[in-house]
Design a protein around this motif. Structure first.
Motif, PDB file in Angstrom:
ATOM      1  N   SER A  85       0.843  -1.199   0.000  1.00 41.58           N
ATOM      2  CA  SER A  85       0.000   0.000   0.000  1.00 41.58           C
ATOM      3  C   SER A  85       0.875   1.244   0.000  1.00 41.58           C
ATOM      4  N   LEU A  86       0.318   2.336  -0.508  1.00 41.93           N
ATOM      5  CA  LEU A  86       1.027   3.610  -0.471  1.00 41.93           C
ATOM      6  C   LEU A  86       1.235   4.052   0.974  1.00 41.93           C
ATOM      7  N   GLU A  87       0.301   3.703   1.837  1.00 45.53           N
ATOM      8  CA  GLU A  87       0.415   4.064   3.246  1.00 45.53           C
ATOM      9  C   GLU A  87       1.685   3.472   3.861  1.00 45.53           C
ATOM     10  N   LYS A  88       1.966   2.202   3.560  1.00 41.54           N
ATOM     11  CA  LYS A  88       3.167   1.561   4.107  1.00 41.54           C
ATOM     12  C   LYS A  88       4.429   2.150   3.500  1.00 41.54           C
ATOM     13  N   LEU A  89       4.355   2.520   2.236  1.00 41.26           N
ATOM     14  CA  LEU A  89       5.505   3.145   1.586  1.00 41.26           C
ATOM     15  C   LEU A  89       5.838   4.477   2.249  1.00 41.26           C
ATOM     16  N   LEU A  90       4.823   5.310   2.460  1.00 37.04           N
ATOM     17  CA  LEU A  90       5.054   6.637   3.019  1.00 37.04           C
ATOM     18  C   LEU A  90       5.350   6.605   4.516  1.00 37.04           C
ATOM     19  N   ALA A  91       5.039   5.489   5.172  1.00 38.35           N
ATOM     20  CA  ALA A  91       5.337   5.369   6.596  1.00 38.35           C
ATOM     21  C   ALA A  91       6.816   5.095   6.833  1.00 38.35           C
ATOM     22  N   ASN A  92       7.533   4.760   5.770  1.00 42.29           N
ATOM     23  CA  ASN A  92       8.951   4.433   5.864  1.00 42.29           C
ATOM     24  C   ASN A  92       9.786   5.605   5.368  1.00 42.29           C
ATOM     25  N   GLN A  93      10.781   6.013   6.153  1.00 42.80           N
ATOM     26  CA  GLN A  93      11.598   7.174   5.800  1.00 42.80           C
ATOM     27  C   GLN A  93      12.291   6.998   4.454  1.00 42.80           C
ATOM     28  N   THR A  94      12.930   5.837   4.257  1.00 41.20           N
ATOM     29  CA  THR A  94      13.607   5.591   2.991  1.00 41.20           C
ATOM     30  C   THR A  94      12.603   5.456   1.862  1.00 41.20           C
ATOM     31  N   GLY A  95      11.440   4.886   2.178  1.00 42.49           N
ATOM     32  CA  GLY A  95      10.382   4.776   1.183  1.00 42.49           C
ATOM     33  C   GLY A  95       9.975   6.148   0.664  1.00 42.49           C
ATOM     34  N   GLN A  96       9.879   7.135   1.560  1.00 42.12           N
ATOM     35  CA  GLN A  96       9.555   8.501   1.154  1.00 42.12           C
ATOM     36  C   GLN A  96      10.620   9.029   0.191  1.00 42.12           C
ATOM     37  N   ASP A  97      11.887   8.768   0.513  1.00 40.81           N
ATOM     38  CA  ASP A  97      12.983   9.259  -0.321  1.00 40.81           C
ATOM     39  C   ASP A  97      12.950   8.640  -1.717  1.00 40.81           C
ATOM     40  N   VAL A  98      12.802   7.322  -1.760  1.00 44.02           N
ATOM     41  CA  VAL A  98      12.831   6.610  -3.040  1.00 44.02           C
ATOM     42  C   VAL A  98      11.626   6.998  -3.894  1.00 44.02           C
ATOM     43  N   PHE A  99      10.448   7.039  -3.283  1.00 45.19           N
ATOM     44  CA  PHE A  99       9.249   7.430  -4.018  1.00 45.19           C
ATOM     45  C   PHE A  99       9.349   8.887  -4.466  1.00 45.19           C
ATOM     46  N   GLY A 100       9.928   9.710  -3.620  1.00 44.60           N
ATOM     47  CA  GLY A 100      10.116  11.121  -3.974  1.00 44.60           C
ATOM     48  C   GLY A 100      11.003  11.283  -5.190  1.00 44.60           C
ATOM     49  N   ASN A 101      12.055  10.481  -5.282  1.00 46.69           N
ATOM     50  CA  ASN A 101      12.931  10.544  -6.449  1.00 46.69           C
ATOM     51  C   ASN A 101      12.215  10.070  -7.704  1.00 46.69           C
ATOM     52  N   PHE A 102      11.342   9.091  -7.538  1.00 48.08           N
ATOM     53  CA  PHE A 102      10.548   8.640  -8.684  1.00 48.08           C
ATOM     54  C   PHE A 102       9.626   9.768  -9.154  1.00 48.08           C
ATOM     55  N   LEU A 103       8.965  10.432  -8.219  1.00 48.84           N
ATOM     56  CA  LEU A 103       8.075  11.531  -8.584  1.00 48.84           C
ATOM     57  C   LEU A 103       8.862  12.663  -9.248  1.00 48.84           C
ATOM     58  N   LYS A 104      10.077  12.884  -8.791  1.00 47.84           N
ATOM     59  CA  LYS A 104      10.891  13.928  -9.412  1.00 47.84           C
ATOM     60  C   LYS A 104      11.197  13.563 -10.853  1.00 47.84           C
ATOM     61  N   SER A 105      11.423  12.288 -11.121  1.00 45.35           N
ATOM     62  CA  SER A 105      11.697  11.861 -12.495  1.00 45.35           C
ATOM     63  C   SER A 105      10.479  12.060 -13.387  1.00 45.35           C
ATOM     64  N   GLU A 106       9.300  12.152 -12.768  1.00 44.37           N
ATOM     65  CA  GLU A 106       8.055  12.388 -13.511  1.00 44.37           C
ATOM     66  C   GLU A 106       7.608  13.853 -13.409  1.00 44.37           C
ATOM     67  N   PHE A 107       8.449  14.693 -12.830  1.00 48.91           N
ATOM     68  CA  PHE A 107       8.154  16.119 -12.671  1.00 48.91           C
ATOM     69  C   PHE A 107       6.891  16.369 -11.847  1.00 48.91           C
ATOM     70  N   SER A 108       6.685  15.561 -10.817  1.00 50.83           N
ATOM     71  CA  SER A 108       5.507  15.751  -9.956  1.00 50.83           C
ATOM     72  C   SER A 108       5.876  15.654  -8.476  1.00 50.83           C
TER      73      SER A 108
END
Length: 209
Positions: A85-108
């Protein structure tokens, strides 16, 4: 006789870090991300290849040693949980970082930055509510915001009214819209991305050593 040109191998690239996962800038009086409503979007740079990115994010992958900056060693099982779930991803500090980098690659990247700002806002002391609400609104919600989030007109207007007499729930409606947007749109693509799959594969391979 002309020497043959030597072509350089092209590396897969990854964006660098885009935000602090603990947005302390919202609590400080100095200039921060939210202080300058006129700031422009930063150039989208992709300065590191995938392996270099993974080594910088998860230092123990190469050495087998615990990073001095991390309290725990990230495991493959933990990364697998991100896919639940996205909830479990965002509950993890590193998960926030990795997902954030993915969003940056999509300009969002503004989506997770706004979501994190809202999470921080909920912990705000009452005497700081007004100033912090105004900063978040000007940075992400206002029609002229440098990092304007994609929300409907009704939610934008409703949020504008709520921050005139701000409470800890002033951004809840807008935050839910952005969470739903990430959950339905970006999150499924993230789970199929090289960013996620390569990280998981490296962790699984490292666990077998």
């Amino acid at each position: 006789m002309r020497a043959a040109a030597i072509s350089k191998p092209k590396l897969d690239t990854m964006p660098g870090m885009f935000f602090s996962t603990n947005p302390k800038g919202l609590k400080e009086t100095g200039r921060s991300l939210l202080d300058d409503k006129t700031q422009k979007r930063r150039p989208k740079t992709f300065g590191m290849d995938m392996r270099a990115y993974l080594r910088s994010m998860i230092p123990h992958l190469e050495s087998g040693m615990k990073s001095s900056k991390s309290k725990e060693i990230l495991s493959a099982d933990e990364v697998i949980q991100w896919s639940q779930s996205l909830e479990k991803l965002l509950a993890n500090q590193t998960g926030q970082d990795v997902f954030g980098n993915f969003l940056k690659s999509e300009f969002s990247e503004e989506n997770i930055e706004f979501w994190l700002a809202c999470e921080d806002y909920k912990k705000t002391e009452s005497d700081l509510l007004y100033s912090k609400a105004e900063k978040i609104y000007k940075a992400f919600v206002h029609s002229d915001a440098a990092k304007q989030i994609n929300i409907d007109f009704r939610t934008r207007e409703s949020t504008a009214k709520k921050i005139k007499a701000p409470t800890l729930t002033s951004f809840d409606e807008a935050q839910k819209v952005i969470y739903s947007l990430m959950e339905k749109d970006s999150y499924p693509r993230f789970l199929k991305s090289d960013i996620y799959l390569n990280l998981l594969n490296d962790l699984q391979a490292n666990s077998l050593k």
